[in-house]
Design an enzyme around this catalytic site. Structure first.
Site, PDB file in Angstrom:
ATOM      1  CG  ASP A  15      -2.474  -1.085   0.831  1.00  0.00           C
ATOM      2  OD1 ASP A  15      -1.424  -2.584   1.040  1.00  0.00           O
ATOM      3  OD2 ASP A  15      -3.053  -0.607   1.427  1.00  0.00           O
ATOM      4  NE  ARG A  94      -1.398   1.185  12.985  1.00  0.00           N
ATOM      5  CZ  ARG A  94      -0.892   0.901  12.311  1.00  0.00           C
ATOM      6  NH1 ARG A  94       0.571   0.412  12.749  1.00  0.00           N
ATOM      7  NH2 ARG A  94      -0.605  -0.404  11.364  1.00  0.00           N
TER       8      ARG A  94
END
Length: 416
Positions: A15, A94
């Site tokens: 990606d 994250r």
């Protein structure tokens, strides 16, 4: 006119490699940031690939120590687990990665932050909420929410074709196109063949754990884990008496040992924050062992009602972390509350590892005098200050409402 600078959260995978090329096509100047959170990655190869694609610069931020000490260890202390099964490996990484991204944006004067998170997933929320909390004026580029990008790319198969057309090397192949995310705490797998929740995950998928039935040792082994205020402080390998003292050493050792026993595999369907259900396969060997030990010491150490209240706060905090609110007033408040309860959670726990699972077999408080476990009081061999006759009144008072319910509405149904 100088091109606008973009900080791209880069992994070197399918990606983000394709997104890097796409951003260059949009005339941005791209600085890639790779966060080393403990994944087994050839960072130099990934850096060279990004430079070959056209990145102006590639920054590799080593945040392993910070990730373990400031995110994983507090999660262990709080006992975080989402929907009773998922130990939040990706969710915890994250906000840690976001700190590195925002620091890079400030250093390079970039006003844009780009990521490769899907428009259907949780990570877009986690990255962006963290970024806004850390630098509110940042602008976000999310290609998987861009109309033109989504028209051009329906999914991973289109990305694979795009990568091949532009000479971008990727590890994903049409035959095994699942997505992988790895860090010090876990490895996760999703998408591709895993999108059918009734298909058994291929045995070749697992990278961190051995098959507990065919590859794990058939003899048990033990470790002793020490805690102070709910935080792991040392791990002793009972087999050779070696002691690990730093958070990074402890987790690395438990990952390797737990992985060799096939501990920490789960295959679940979970509720994403955006409203979708998704199937994920996870490997979290060290985290599974630490959670089992910490949970046992909590029950041993805490007052019953404090424990119940803490469990309610744990579940709320697990939701906050999963949903991307690590940096939020509510998460800060709940974390401080749990830390207050954890002041009493100090001691050691002995864990036995067997193929596929671990179990607590012994525990001891750091200060026997301050422990709520009273051997004399609970003993079946002496009264120890407990007055058995008092239990009759205790039962009678608790029976009042039961009897009243029967008086008012009749007997409870029985089943034969």
């Amino acid at each position: 006119m100088a091109a606008d600078k973009v900080i791209l959260a880069y992994s070197g995978g399918l990606d983000t490699s394709c997104i890097l090329k796409w951003l260059l096509e949009q005339q941005y100047e791209v600085i890639c940031v790779m966060a080393d959170v403990g994944q087994k990655e050839d960072f130099e190869a990934a850096r060279q690939k990004a430079l070959k694609i056209g990145a102006q610069q590639v920054v590799v931020a080593d945040v392993k120590e910070s990730f373990v000490q400031h995110y994983i260890w507090p999660a262990i202390q709080m006992g975080l687990v989402y929907e009773e099964r998922y130990l939040l490996g990706t969710s915890l990484a994250r906000p840690c990665i976001s700190v590195a991204l925002v620091e890079a944006a400030k250093q390079h004067g970039a006003k844009y932050l780009a990521h490769g998170a899907t428009g259907k997933g949780n990570d877009q929320v986690r990255f962006e909420l963290s970024a806004y909390a850390l630098q509110p004026d940042l602008k976000i580029i999310a290609p998987w929410r861009d109309v033109e990008f989504c028209r051009r790319f329906q999914g991973r198969q289109d990305l694979i074709a795009y990568a091949q057309a532009h000479g971008i090397e990727v590890t994903a192949k049409p035959a095994t196109p699942w997505s992988t995310d790895a860090n010090m705490l876990h490895i996760s797998y999703e998408s591709g063949v895993l999108e059918d929740p009734n298909i058994v995950a291929p045995s070749s998928l697992y990278e961190l754990t051995l098959d507990p039935l065919t590859q794990a040792p058939q003899r048990a082994t033990r470790v002793c884990i020490h805690f102070e205020h709910g935080l792991p402080t040392s791990v002793e390998d009972a087999a050779n008496k070696r002691v690990y003292n730093t958070p990074l050493e402890m987790l690395t050792f438990l990952n390797e040992l737990g992985g060799s026993y096939g501990i920490g595999r789960i295959d679940i369907v979970e509720n994403r924050y955006v409203g979708l259900k998704s199937r994920g396969v996870y490997e979290t060997p060290g985290g599974t062992i630490l959670r089992a030990a910490h949970q046992d010491l909590e029950v041993f150490s805490l007052d019953r009602e404090v424990l119940r209240t803490k469990q309610l706060l744990r579940d709320r905090m697990s939701d906050y972390v999963y949903n991307g609110f690590w940096f939020s007033p509510e998460a800060l408040y709940v974390r401080r509350c749990i830390e207050l309860a954890e002041q009493q959670v100090s001691g050691q726990v002995t864990i036995e590892l067997l193929p596929g699972y671990c179990r607590v077999i012994a525990r001891k408080a750091a200060d026997a005098v301050g422990s709520l476990y009273n051997k004399q009081l609970v003993s079946m061999d002496e009264h120890g200050g407990y007055v058995p006759q008092d239990a009759g009144g205790f039962i009678a008072i608790n029976a009042v409402r039961i009897r009243e319910h029967v008086r008012a509405f009749g007997p409870y149904p029985t089943y034969k």
